[in-house]
Design an enzyme around this catalytic site. Structure first.
Site, PDB file in Angstrom:
ATOM      1  N   HIS A 315      10.766  41.955  86.467  1.00 34.81           N
ATOM      2  CA  HIS A 315      11.920  41.078  86.656  1.00 34.81           C
ATOM      3  C   HIS A 315      12.830  41.190  85.444  1.00 34.81           C
ATOM      4  O   HIS A 315      12.345  41.341  84.327  1.00 34.81           O
ATOM      5  CB  HIS A 315      11.466  39.619  86.823  1.00 34.81           C
ATOM      6  CG  HIS A 315      12.508  38.762  87.434  1.00 34.81           C
ATOM      7  ND1 HIS A 315      13.488  38.141  86.688  1.00 34.81           N
ATOM      8  CD2 HIS A 315      12.752  38.445  88.722  1.00 34.81           C
ATOM      9  CE1 HIS A 315      14.269  37.469  87.506  1.00 34.81           C
ATOM     10  NE2 HIS A 315      13.854  37.626  88.740  1.00 34.81           N
ATOM     11  N   ASP A 372       8.641  38.142  95.251  1.00 37.60           N
ATOM     12  CA  ASP A 372       8.544  38.955  96.464  1.00 37.60           C
ATOM     13  C   ASP A 372       7.159  39.531  96.702  1.00 37.60           C
ATOM     14  O   ASP A 372       6.907  40.129  97.736  1.00 37.60           O
ATOM     15  CB  ASP A 372       9.556  40.104  96.394  1.00 37.60           C
ATOM     16  CG  ASP A 372      10.969  39.575  96.420  1.00 37.60           C
ATOM     17  OD1 ASP A 372      11.224  38.663  97.215  1.00 37.60           O
ATOM     18  OD2 ASP A 372      11.802  40.049  95.634  1.00 37.60           O
TER      19      ASP A 372
HETATM   20  N1  CMC Z   1       7.223  49.458  88.617  1.00 38.00           N
HETATM   21  C1  CMC Z   1       7.096  50.368  87.615  1.00 38.00           C
HETATM   22  N2  CMC Z   1       7.842  50.357  86.491  1.00 38.00           N
HETATM   23  C2  CMC Z   1       8.758  49.390  86.379  1.00 38.00           C
HETATM   24  C3  CMC Z   1       8.946  48.408  87.374  1.00 38.00           C
HETATM   25  C4  CMC Z   1       8.136  48.461  88.514  1.00 38.00           C
HETATM   26  N3  CMC Z   1       8.274  47.546  89.493  1.00 38.00           N
HETATM   27  N4  CMC Z   1       9.942  47.566  86.991  1.00 38.00           N
HETATM   28  C5  CMC Z   1      10.375  48.008  85.808  1.00 38.00           C
HETATM   29  N5  CMC Z   1       9.652  49.104  85.428  1.00 38.00           N
HETATM   30  C6  CMC Z   1       9.789  49.842  84.169  1.00 38.00           C
HETATM   31  C7  CMC Z   1      11.016  50.727  84.200  1.00 38.00           C
HETATM   32  O1  CMC Z   1      10.696  52.023  84.655  1.00 38.00           O
HETATM   33  C8  CMC Z   1      11.451  50.720  82.760  1.00 38.00           C
HETATM   34  O2  CMC Z   1      10.632  51.622  82.043  1.00 38.00           O
HETATM   35  P1  CMC Z   1      11.249  52.459  80.798  1.00 38.00           P
HETATM   36  O3  CMC Z   1      11.640  51.440  79.792  1.00 38.00           O
HETATM   37  O4  CMC Z   1      10.111  53.323  80.373  1.00 38.00           O
HETATM   38  O5  CMC Z   1      12.409  53.225  81.349  1.00 38.00           O
HETATM   39  C9  CMC Z   1      11.094  49.316  82.269  1.00 38.00           C
HETATM   40  O6  CMC Z   1      10.016  48.873  83.140  1.00 38.00           O
HETATM   41  C10 CMC Z   1      12.240  48.314  82.370  1.00 38.00           C
HETATM   42  O7  CMC Z   1      12.793  48.406  83.667  1.00 38.00           O
HETATM   43  P2  CMC Z   1      14.336  48.180  84.003  1.00 38.00           P
HETATM   44  O8  CMC Z   1      14.644  48.777  85.323  1.00 38.00           O
HETATM   45  O9  CMC Z   1      15.155  48.593  82.828  1.00 38.00           O
HETATM   46  O10 CMC Z   1      14.372  46.606  84.075  1.00 38.00           O
HETATM   47  P3  CMC Z   1      15.466  45.753  84.805  1.00 38.00           P
HETATM   48  O11 CMC Z   1      15.440  44.425  84.164  1.00 38.00           O
HETATM   49  O12 CMC Z   1      16.771  46.451  84.861  1.00 38.00           O
HETATM   50  O13 CMC Z   1      14.919  45.666  86.310  1.00 38.00           O
HETATM   51  C11 CMC Z   1      13.924  44.968  88.323  1.00 38.00           C
HETATM   52  C12 CMC Z   1      14.340  44.563  86.903  1.00 38.00           C
HETATM   53  C13 CMC Z   1      13.472  43.701  89.078  1.00 38.00           C
HETATM   54  C14 CMC Z   1      15.119  45.548  89.082  1.00 38.00           C
HETATM   55  C15 CMC Z   1      12.763  45.985  88.250  1.00 38.00           C
HETATM   56  O14 CMC Z   1      11.661  45.421  87.593  1.00 38.00           O
HETATM   57  C16 CMC Z   1      12.349  46.521  89.620  1.00 38.00           C
HETATM   58  O15 CMC Z   1      12.975  47.459  90.124  1.00 38.00           O
HETATM   59  N6  CMC Z   1      11.305  45.910  90.270  1.00 38.00           N
HETATM   60  C17 CMC Z   1      10.930  46.289  91.605  1.00 38.00           C
HETATM   61  C18 CMC Z   1      11.853  45.621  92.596  1.00 38.00           C
HETATM   62  C19 CMC Z   1      11.574  44.140  92.753  1.00 38.00           C
HETATM   63  O16 CMC Z   1      10.441  43.713  92.896  1.00 38.00           O
HETATM   64  N7  CMC Z   1      12.666  43.343  92.776  1.00 38.00           N
HETATM   65  C20 CMC Z   1      12.576  41.903  92.994  1.00 38.00           C
HETATM   66  C21 CMC Z   1      13.087  41.127  91.818  1.00 38.00           C
HETATM   67  S1  CMC Z   1      12.674  39.379  91.974  1.00 38.00           S
HETATM   68  C22 CMC Z   1      13.568  38.798  93.302  1.00 38.00           C
HETATM   69  C23 CMC Z   1      15.047  38.949  93.202  1.00 38.00           C
HETATM   70  O17 CMC Z   1      15.626  38.824  92.125  1.00 38.00           O
HETATM   71  O18 CMC Z   1      15.673  39.193  94.228  1.00 38.00           O
END
Ligand code: CMC
Length: 437
Positions: A315, A372
């Site tokens: 998140h 989720d």
């Molecule tokens: N699985 C594997 N690696 C992950 C995941 C994951 N679900 N989420 C983040 N990472 C890694 C990512 O690869 C990155 O690694 P590195 O620093 O080595 O490049 C690091 O963690 C940080 O990720 P980010 O994408 O920079 O973080 P963000 O804050 O931009 O993204 C997020 C947040 C929710 C989009 C992301 O965690 C994600 O894609 N999760 C899966 C989708 C999900 O479950 N979304 C629902 C969010 S909660 C409900 C809502 O808000 O609607």
């Protein structure tokens, strides 16, 4: 609003030195959470913008509605912890709280519930819209279209400068969104629409309109399911300045009517990184299928060269357990237990969570289950197809969107949202005629 800031933190400033010149920038403190540095004069003073794609360090507005402490895993609606509200309150009481700032007294509760209940029917002509969509359309596509179309039906509540019209639009949106969501489902399975029933509460009525069938047989709402539905609605009702809420605010900042703004929010919510994750998470759990295949998927999630991510994990704000996931894990156990469903996906989910939480990759990056992760399992057990999951999220979030939109409209410092950019394209050049290219 300016005044309030000046009184609180008159002497606190941050110094910024840009190419030898130092500027003092005011620091403002909120009631809780990180302070903010006011950079509104930065461009005027320095000729520079700030650069923050994804708004990871930007407070876009003042808000008194929802507070998240991502490190502690805390979520408060108007100060009340989400787990207390999920356990003790009901969705419309929470809706009142989000909209008005305080829990209602008995009379306010009754009046609000009456106002919402008596707005649940939609204009009969609105139902004609559905026939224009292909039967296999994604329900979120239909939701974007039909909610956007509401502004064509309720002209008497589109004047955003009239507080009374804003209130009517807000009530209409909260009241009609379950009706539209249920119609979307009914259309997709080829069944007739079911009109709302005013003797049922918000969650019961939604289940009745979704799973009831006109005339053929009586639909009895299962109280366990209605209770779980209500809890899911409460948990999804608001989440401060996330992508869809910021979309609603940005759309509304231009003066667009609330129905159009909520349609914009629905479009933003649809994406798999946001509200679409519950659908994507259940698909992922089905794809994994059995517990023995989990390590393979954990490896894929950790592989930098593989775009796969564990859906329902991670998140932007929570770097600890999402408090909503905790409530939902318990609700998943209860609902499946009560219904006597033995879903192997619940076992896969629990084991996946256990393994991921012990894995250094997920520990270091502070990736925990989010809202989720378990919601899809409950919704599936309740009989919803996966395509409807994000629709349910949109239904519940409508109250948050409306509350945030109203707060923005009433904020005297509100301006049209207009970010700038770091331009990296061609600088000025002369037109070249086609025979010379
Ligand atoms: N699985 C594997 N690696 C992950 C995941 C994951 N679900 N989420 C983040 N990472 C890694 C990512 O690869 C990155 O690694 P590195 O620093 O080595 O490049 C690091 O963690 C940080 O990720 P980010 O994408 O920079 O973080 P963000 O804050 O931009 O993204 C997020 C947040 C929710 C989009 C992301 O965690 C994600 O894609 N999760 C899966 C989708 C999900 O479950 N979304 C629902 C969010 S909660 C409900 C809502 O808000 O609607």
């Amino acid at each position: 609003m300016e005044e309030k800031y000046k009184k609180t933190v008159a002497s606190d400033t941050a110094s910024l030195t840009v190419r030898g010149n130092t500027f003092e920038l005011p620091i403002y403190g909120g009631s809780t959470g990180p302070d903010v540095i006011d950079i509104r004069t930065l461009y005027r003073d320095t000729g520079m913008f700030t650069f923050d794609p994804g708004f990871t360090s930007t407070a876009s507005c003042e808000s008194a509605i929802t507070y998240i402490d991502g490190d502690k895993g805390e979520l408060l609606y108007r100060g009340y912890p989400i787990d207390q509200l999920a356990e003790k309150s009901d969705f419309l009481e929470v809706a009142y709280l989000l909209l008005n700032g305080e829990l209602p007294n008995k009379q306010q509760d009754e009046e609000f519930k009456h106002a919402i209940t008596y707005h649940t029917m939609v204009h009969e002509q609105l139902s004609k819209f559905f026939g224009g969509f292909r039967r296999d359309a994604h329900p979120m596509a239909i939701m974007c279209g039909v909610v956007g179309a509401m502004s064509a039906f309720y002209h008497d509540s589109t004047d955003i400068n009239d507080p009374e019209q804003r209130k009517v639009a807000s009530n209409r949106l909260i009241a009609k969104i379950p009706t539209i969501a249920a119609m979307t489902y009914k259309y997709s399975i080829g069944q007739p629409f079911v009109y709302p029933r005013n003797d049922l509460n918000y969650a019961e009525n939604f289940l009745y309109m979704t799973f009831g069938v006109p005339s053929c047989e009586e639909y009895k709402v299962n109280p366990i399911l209605a209770n779980a539905m209500d809890k899911i609605f409460i948990l999804h009702a608001d989440h401060e300045q996330n992508a869809s809420t910021s979309t609603v605010r940005l759309a509304g900042s231009s003066g667009a009517n609330p129905f159009a703004c909520i349609a914009a929010g629905i479009a933003s919510l649809w994406g798999p990184a946001h509200g679409g994750a519950n659908e994507a998470c259940l698909k992922m759990l089905s794809e994994i299928g059995t517990v023995d295949r989990i390590p393979e998927y954990i490896d894929k999630a950790k592989d930098k060269n593989d775009p796969f991510r564990l859906m329902g994990f991670g998140h932007r704000v929570y770097k600890n357990f999402d408090p909503r996931a905790k409530v939902l894990q318990q609700a998943a156990n209860e609902v499946l237990g009560e219904l006597g469903i033995n879903d192997p996906l619940l076992e896969v989910a629990k084991e996946l969570e256990r393994i991921a939480l012990e894995d250094p990759y997920f520990i270091e990056k502070k990736l925990y289950p989010n809202v989720d992760f378990y919601s899809g399992i409950i919704l599936k057990a309740m009989g919803f197809p996966t395509e409807m999951f994000t629709v349910l999220f949109a239904l519940a979030r409508t109250v948050g969107w409306v509350s945030q939109w109203s707060e923005m409209i009433e904020d005297p410092t509100q301006k049209i949202g207009r970010p700038r950019q770091l331009f990296i394209g061609e600088s000025e050049r002369q037109y070249v005629s086609i025979d010379k290219r």
